[in-house]
Enzyme design. Structure first.
Site, short mmCIF file in Angstrom:
data_model
loop_
_atom_site.label_atom_id
_atom_site.label_comp_id
_atom_site.label_asym_id
_atom_site.label_seq_id
_atom_site.Cartn_x
_atom_site.Cartn_y
_atom_site.Cartn_z
N HIS A 128 0.87 -1.18 0.00
CA HIS A 128 0.00 0.00 0.00
C HIS A 128 0.91 1.24 0.00
O HIS A 128 2.04 1.19 0.50
CB HIS A 128 -0.84 -0.04 1.28
CG HIS A 128 -1.90 1.00 1.39
ND1 HIS A 128 -1.64 2.28 1.80
CD2 HIS A 128 -3.24 0.93 1.17
CE1 HIS A 128 -2.78 2.96 1.81
NE2 HIS A 128 -3.76 2.17 1.45
N LYS A 231 -10.88 -0.09 10.62
CA LYS A 231 -11.15 -1.26 9.77
C LYS A 231 -11.55 -2.46 10.61
O LYS A 231 -11.71 -3.57 10.09
CB LYS A 231 -9.90 -1.61 8.95
CG LYS A 231 -9.50 -0.54 7.94
CD LYS A 231 -8.36 -1.05 7.08
CE LYS A 231 -7.58 0.06 6.40
NZ LYS A 231 -8.28 0.70 5.29
N1 7TS Z 1 -2.03 -0.70 4.55
C1 7TS Z 1 -3.00 -1.40 3.95
C2 7TS Z 1 -2.73 -2.80 3.50
C3 7TS Z 1 -4.25 -0.82 3.75
O1 7TS Z 1 -5.20 -1.53 3.13
C4 7TS Z 1 -4.47 0.51 4.18
C5 7TS Z 1 -5.77 1.20 3.93
C6 7TS Z 1 -3.44 1.17 4.83
C7 7TS Z 1 -2.23 0.54 4.98
C8 7TS Z 1 -3.61 2.55 5.36
O2 7TS Z 1 -4.53 2.57 6.39
P1 7TS Z 1 -4.98 3.97 7.02
O3 7TS Z 1 -5.97 3.62 8.06
O4 7TS Z 1 -3.75 4.60 7.55
O5 7TS Z 1 -5.57 4.77 5.90
N2 7TS Z 1 -6.44 0.74 2.80
C9 7TS Z 1 -7.52 1.27 2.23
C10 7TS Z 1 -8.17 0.66 1.17
O6 7TS Z 1 -7.83 -0.41 0.68
N3 7TS Z 1 -9.19 1.43 0.79
O7 7TS Z 1 -9.23 2.51 1.58
C11 7TS Z 1 -8.18 2.43 2.48
#
Ligand code: 7TS
Length: 412
Positions: A128, A231
């Protein structure tokens, strides 16, 4: 997958999530964007309300009763999260804003100080942006290099390549546990063993695994692990950085200010004990307390049961979507993936598809899912993604498939 997994009583669970009752023009919402953010059950919503109604106060600074109550609840929330992921204790649990901030914390506090020319950070092609961009930029600033473990045609990590890429020059291996685009479940424990053989640290991006399956940081051999509360039935604005105690003791702070200090003079300062050394300023109090409630909720449901439920839905969705050969599903086969399915329908842009699905009250995500380099490898600029959680049903997958049929007919 655990032998003890039990089928979920989904209809019962759905009653805990008021938002799932929403209708658009008389059609009930089908929420399949859980990898972006999950919905929030009543006990978690209540935990936030109770905090503000009954014991809202700043922590670690008031002798008064409210502040003491808030401090105890906030500290105990760290213990609860530690227990949820098999960490040794609150010393290893830092509350941050989200997964992204947890990664930046390590990249700045450890990476900026420890990396230099000749050092390598090994990532995967399916990272990501939260990890890819962070390490890429810290590498640029320190003169270190980033290397990427390639994926196979099936969308798995090429572990032979991993064994070649991870060398004595490697200082950090950072890998996503479950890909938010491919659904691939990566062998991060094996990567951790290889990293440790070469004296490197292992960072696990668990944003898509801690919410969806049992995760034990010790069993994985992770030195660092990050995930987001939003999440996993928790609120927004709270993330977690797990770090091995000894490493967190040795690392420099990331943010300076109140809360994180022990003694301050005009000349110098010393740092508070773990984990407060990494939680500068007024912390995420209500969010942290509500995250602990989310851990209780998920443990009551049973993480093995969540894992099995999602795997079944993903397999079913994979099978139904690929009944037509104009649908390309990315990632490994249907029975070996996390609870999400990213796909493209021939001749229809993912954004158009998502918009047509929205007309049927089916919520999915379309775009690059913050994995642009991976989409380049896949030869696609974007994809549509349905992602499942404990409250989703096979009937909802059917609604997804029917809406994709509508799109197929519209564009035929
Ligand atoms: N790593 C992974 C594998 C993720 O899916 C996400 C968010 C993040 C890091 C970052 O998370 P955050 O809470 O800091 O934003 N992924 C997604 C997605 O797949 N669609 O919206 C956010």
């Amino acid at each position: 997958m655990s032998q003890q997994a039990q089928p979920l009583d989904v209809e019962r669970l759905r009653e805990d999530f008021p938002i799932l009752q929403r209708e658009f023009d008389g059609t009930q919402l089908v929420y399949l964007d859980n990898a972006a953010t999950s919905q929030t059950p009543e006990p978690v919503i209540d935990a936030i309300g109770d905090y503000y109604r009954e014991y809202n106060a700043n922590v670690h600074r008031g002798i008064h009763q409210l502040s003491q109550e808030a401090s105890v609840a906030y500290e105990e929330a760290h213990d609860r999260v530690a227990e949820f992921i098999g960490a040794d204790g609150r010393e290893e649990i830092v509350f941050t804003k989200n997964t992204t901030e947890s990664m930046n914390l390590v990249a700045y506090a450890w990476g900026l100080n420890e990396l230099g020319p000749g050092d390598e950070v090994v990532l995967t092609e399916m990272e990501h942006h939260a990890s890819l961009v962070t390490w890429q930029q810290i590498a640029k600033r320190t003169g270190a290099d980033c290397r990427y473990i390639p994926i196979t045609d099936e969308g798995r990590l090429d572990m032979d390549a991993a064994r070649e890429l991870i060398t004595d020059d490697t200082a950090m291996v950072s890998a996503v546990h479950v890909s938010n685009t491919l659904g691939t479940i990566n062998p991060v424990g094996e990567l951790a063993d290889i990293a440790h053989d070469h004296g490197a640290y292992m960072f696990v991006d668990a944003a898509q695994s801690v919410p969806n399956r049992p995760v034990d940081v010790e069993a994985l051999g992770a030195d660092f692990l990050a995930f987001s509360g939003h999440k996993m039935c928790g609120p927004t604005g709270i993330g977690v950085l797990y770090g091995k105690q000894q490493i967190l003791e040795e690392m420099e702070p990331y943010l300076y200010g109140g809360e994180m200090i022990l003694k301050v003079t005009f000349e110098d300062s010393t740092w508070n004990e773990l984990p407060w050394k990494y939680e500068a300023g007024t912390p995420l109090i209500s969010q942290g307390i509500a995250l602990a409630e989310a851990c209780d909720y998920l443990d009551d449901v049973g993480m093995e049961n969540v894992e099995r439920h999602e795997a079944e839905l993903a397999e079913y969705a994979h099978a139904r979507l690929t009944e037509h050969d104009d649908v390309e599903v990315y990632g490994p086969p249907g029975d070996d993936r996390g609870g999400l399915v990213a796909f493209n329908l021939d001749g229809v842009h993912a954004h158009d598809l998502s918009s047509i699905l929205n007309d049927s009250a089916v919520a999915i995500r379309a775009g690059d899912h913050c994995t642009q380099p991976l989409h380049e490898v896949l030869g696609a600029t974007a994809s549509a993604r349905a992602s499942f959680y404990l409250y989703n049903t096979r009937e909802e997958v059917d609604r997804l498939v029917e809406a994709v049929d509508d799109a197929r007919q519209l564009f035929a």
